[in-house]
Design a protein around this motif. Structure first.
Motif, PDB file in Angstrom:
ATOM      1  N   CYS A 169       0.832  -1.208   0.000  1.00  0.00           N
ATOM      2  CA  CYS A 169       0.000   0.000   0.000  1.00  0.00           C
ATOM      3  C   CYS A 169       0.873   1.268   0.000  1.00  0.00           C
ATOM      4  O   CYS A 169       0.807   2.077  -0.925  1.00  0.00           O
ATOM      5  CB  CYS A 169      -0.877  -0.094   1.248  1.00  0.00           C
ATOM      6  N   SER A 170       1.743   1.414   1.018  1.00  0.00           N
ATOM      7  CA  SER A 170       2.557   2.637   1.104  1.00  0.00           C
ATOM      8  C   SER A 170       3.513   2.774  -0.068  1.00  0.00           C
ATOM      9  O   SER A 170       4.008   3.876  -0.337  1.00  0.00           O
ATOM     10  CB  SER A 170       3.369   2.652   2.407  1.00  0.00           C
ATOM     11  N   VAL A 171       3.779   1.675  -0.782  1.00  0.00           N
ATOM     12  CA  VAL A 171       4.723   1.749  -1.908  1.00  0.00           C
ATOM     13  C   VAL A 171       4.263   2.799  -2.929  1.00  0.00           C
ATOM     14  O   VAL A 171       5.089   3.471  -3.554  1.00  0.00           O
ATOM     15  CB  VAL A 171       4.924   0.341  -2.531  1.00  0.00           C
ATOM     16  N   SER A 207      -2.408  -2.944  10.396  1.00  0.00           N
ATOM     17  CA  SER A 207      -3.557  -2.464   9.616  1.00  0.00           C
ATOM     18  C   SER A 207      -3.521  -0.952   9.438  1.00  0.00           C
ATOM     19  O   SER A 207      -4.305  -0.391   8.658  1.00  0.00           O
ATOM     20  CB  SER A 207      -4.867  -2.895  10.273  1.00  0.00           C
ATOM     21  N   SER A 208      -2.654  -0.274  10.174  1.00  0.00           N
ATOM     22  CA  SER A 208      -2.413   1.149   9.911  1.00  0.00           C
ATOM     23  C   SER A 208      -0.952   1.445  10.256  1.00  0.00           C
ATOM     24  O   SER A 208      -0.382   0.807  11.145  1.00  0.00           O
ATOM     25  CB  SER A 208      -3.354   2.040  10.722  1.00  0.00           C
ATOM     26  N   ALA A 209      -0.384   2.386   9.530  1.00  0.00           N
ATOM     27  CA  ALA A 209       1.047   2.654   9.729  1.00  0.00           C
ATOM     28  C   ALA A 209       1.404   4.051   9.241  1.00  0.00           C
ATOM     29  O   ALA A 209       0.742   4.591   8.350  1.00  0.00           O
ATOM     30  CB  ALA A 209       1.878   1.634   8.957  1.00  0.00           C
ATOM     31  N   THR A 210       2.446   4.603   9.828  1.00  0.00           N
ATOM     32  CA  THR A 210       2.986   5.870   9.343  1.00  0.00           C
ATOM     33  C   THR A 210       4.500   5.730   9.188  1.00  0.00           C
ATOM     34  O   THR A 210       5.173   5.167  10.046  1.00  0.00           O
ATOM     35  CB  THR A 210       2.650   7.023  10.320  1.00  0.00           C
ATOM     36  N   THR A 211       4.994   6.251   8.059  1.00  0.00           N
ATOM     37  CA  THR A 211       6.439   6.241   7.806  1.00  0.00           C
ATOM     38  C   THR A 211       6.932   7.678   7.730  1.00  0.00           C
ATOM     39  O   THR A 211       6.398   8.487   6.959  1.00  0.00           O
ATOM     40  CB  THR A 211       6.757   5.553   6.456  1.00  0.00           C
ATOM     41  N   VAL A 220      10.945  16.859   5.326  1.00  0.00           N
ATOM     42  CA  VAL A 220      10.552  15.606   5.976  1.00  0.00           C
ATOM     43  C   VAL A 220       9.113  15.278   5.573  1.00  0.00           C
ATOM     44  O   VAL A 220       8.244  16.156   5.573  1.00  0.00           O
ATOM     45  CB  VAL A 220      10.662  15.730   7.514  1.00  0.00           C
ATOM     46  N   ALA A 221       8.890  14.009   5.223  1.00  0.00           N
ATOM     47  CA  ALA A 221       7.540  13.573   4.845  1.00  0.00           C
ATOM     48  C   ALA A 221       7.011  12.576   5.865  1.00  0.00           C
ATOM     49  O   ALA A 221       7.781  11.769   6.402  1.00  0.00           O
ATOM     50  CB  ALA A 221       7.574  12.906   3.463  1.00  0.00           C
ATOM     51  N   THR A 222       5.717  12.637   6.145  1.00  0.00           N
ATOM     52  CA  THR A 222       5.073  11.558   6.899  1.00  0.00           C
ATOM     53  C   THR A 222       3.986  10.973   5.999  1.00  0.00           C
ATOM     54  O   THR A 222       3.115  11.692   5.505  1.00  0.00           O
ATOM     55  CB  THR A 222       4.433  12.045   8.221  1.00  0.00           C
ATOM     56  N   LEU A 223       4.081   9.670   5.775  1.00  0.00           N
ATOM     57  CA  LEU A 223       3.181   8.992   4.835  1.00  0.00           C
ATOM     58  C   LEU A 223       2.420   7.912   5.599  1.00  0.00           C
ATOM     59  O   LEU A 223       3.034   7.018   6.174  1.00  0.00           O
ATOM     60  CB  LEU A 223       3.997   8.372   3.702  1.00  0.00           C
TER      61      LEU A 223
END
Ligand SMILES: NC(=O)c1ccc[n+]([C@@H]2O[C@H](COP(=O)([O-])OP(=O)(O)OC[C@H]3O[C@@H](n4cnc5c(N)ncnc54)[C@H](O)[C@@H]3O)[C@@H](O)[C@H]2O)c1
Length: 335
Positions: A169-171, A207-211, A220-223
């Protein structure tokens, strides 16, 4: 042009309809291991049914589109490159990092034309944001926030084979971050939590995540990614620079409500799935592929090298989340 298509599931059926309507495409040859699905689609869109992907490659179409499940991608891309057929492959191009490295090496060595299906690169909003960054319209970027929230999780069987939320997903957020900002990640720090279906915890997924991604330009990014977002399919990217801030995906169908009194926005029904949110992007990426596949020496708008860069970010985030630490990109093999 004669164009081959492998796989007529959710995304393959969409690509088939786009190919069938394309003025430069004279014939679409389709195959699927569920022949009844391929036959039905062939009948409804006027396509040619072919018995297998081997027969399809042997037919030497002018271009090949791969939309079968992920484990089939690497061998099909390799077969197309070996046969000299320009190829479009859905993401991810291989089930493993090593497989992606091998394909990127083959691309380098052969100069083959391969386009990977990161469709956000063809979405008008992301393209406008990219132009703003490039033209200096936002000034020096300092903060980027992105999210991909699915309305509901895919089936457990899909989750078991997905490789986890960062690779599956985050890809997409990792790829579009590179595309829009034109910069590379130096290190990541990721965290997530598992709730809902027990399969998440069983397979070591969340099931949920932040990078958090530290970019070489200093921004700086938060995804963030989430599998349970009943409000709708919510894909956005906010870019803040010293001269301005812009948000991709903020329109009347954004599944987001204001907590302020008397704010009547958004006005329309929320996006429900990727197929409606990115309808324009899917049509543009396939039209772009058909255009470039017939031009000798064309460079890919999303190469295997790009796919490898996004995959390395997904690997770094997966490792960071599992090991609860900062992971520098040079820790992840890349060649
Ligand atoms: N870019 C995007 O936004 C996006 C969105 C959805 C899916 N995808 C990717 O597209 C691929 C397909 O996903 P989907 O959701 O359409 O899956 P799906 O399960 O709906 O469809 C896959 C189809 O491929 C067929 N198939 C299975 N094995 C085959 C084989 N060996 N040869 C030929 N056909 C075969 C199946 O019968 C099915 O019809 C996945 O890799 C997925 O990650 C990308």
């Amino acid at each position: 042009m004669r164009v081959g298509l492998v796989g007529v599931g959710r995304i393959g059926a969409r690509h088939a309809a786009i190919l069938a309507a394309h003025p430069e495409v004279s014939e679409v040859l389709v195959t699927d291991t569920a022949p009844e699905a391929a036959h039905a689609l062939a009948d409804s869109l006027g396509l040619t049914f072919v018995a297998s992907s081997q027969v399809l490659v042997a037919e030497r179409p002018d271009a090949l589109v791969i939309a079968s499940p992920t484990p089939t991608h690497a061998a099909l891309v390799r077969a197309a490159i070996t046969a000299g057929i320009p190829v479009f492959c859905e993401k991810p191009v291989a089930a493993t990092l090593e497989g992606t490295i091998d394909l990127a090496r083959l691309e380098r060595e052969t100069g083959a034309f391969v386009q990977v299906g990161f469709q956000r690169r063809f979405d008008p909003g992301y393209r406008r944001a990219r132009e703003l960054v490039r033209s200096g319209g936002l000034g020096r970027l300092h903060t980027i926030r992105g999210n991909t929230f699915d309305p509901e999780p895919p089936p457990a069987a899909y989750l078991r084979g997905s490789g986890g939320i960062f690779r599956d997903c985050s890809v997409h957020d990792f790829d579009i971050l590179r595309f829009v900002t034109g910069s590379e990640a130096e290190w990541v720090l990721a965290a997530g939590s598992a709730h809902g279906d027990p399969v998440f915890a069983e397979v070591g997924d969340v099931s949920s995540a932040t990078t958090l991604v530290a970019l070489d330009v200093g921004a700086v990014a938060t995804l963030s990614a989430a599998r349970h977002n009943a409000a709708g399919y919510d894909v956005r990217m906010e870019l803040a620079g010293e001269s301005g801030t812009v948000c991709v995906g903020l329109d009347d169908a954004t599944p987001l409500a204001s907590a302020e009194e008397g704010v009547p926005w958004p006005a329309e029904a929320p996006h429900h799935l990727f197929l409606d949110r990115f309808a324009t992007a899917y049509a543009a990426e396939i039209a772009g592929f058909i255009d470039l596949a017939s031009q000798p020496g064309a460079s890919s708008p999303c190469s295997l090298a790009d796919a490898l860069a996004a995959t390395r970010l997904a690997e770094a985030a997966t490792r960071s989340c599992q090991e609860e630490r900062v992971v520098r990109l040079e820790e992840v093999p890349g060649a």
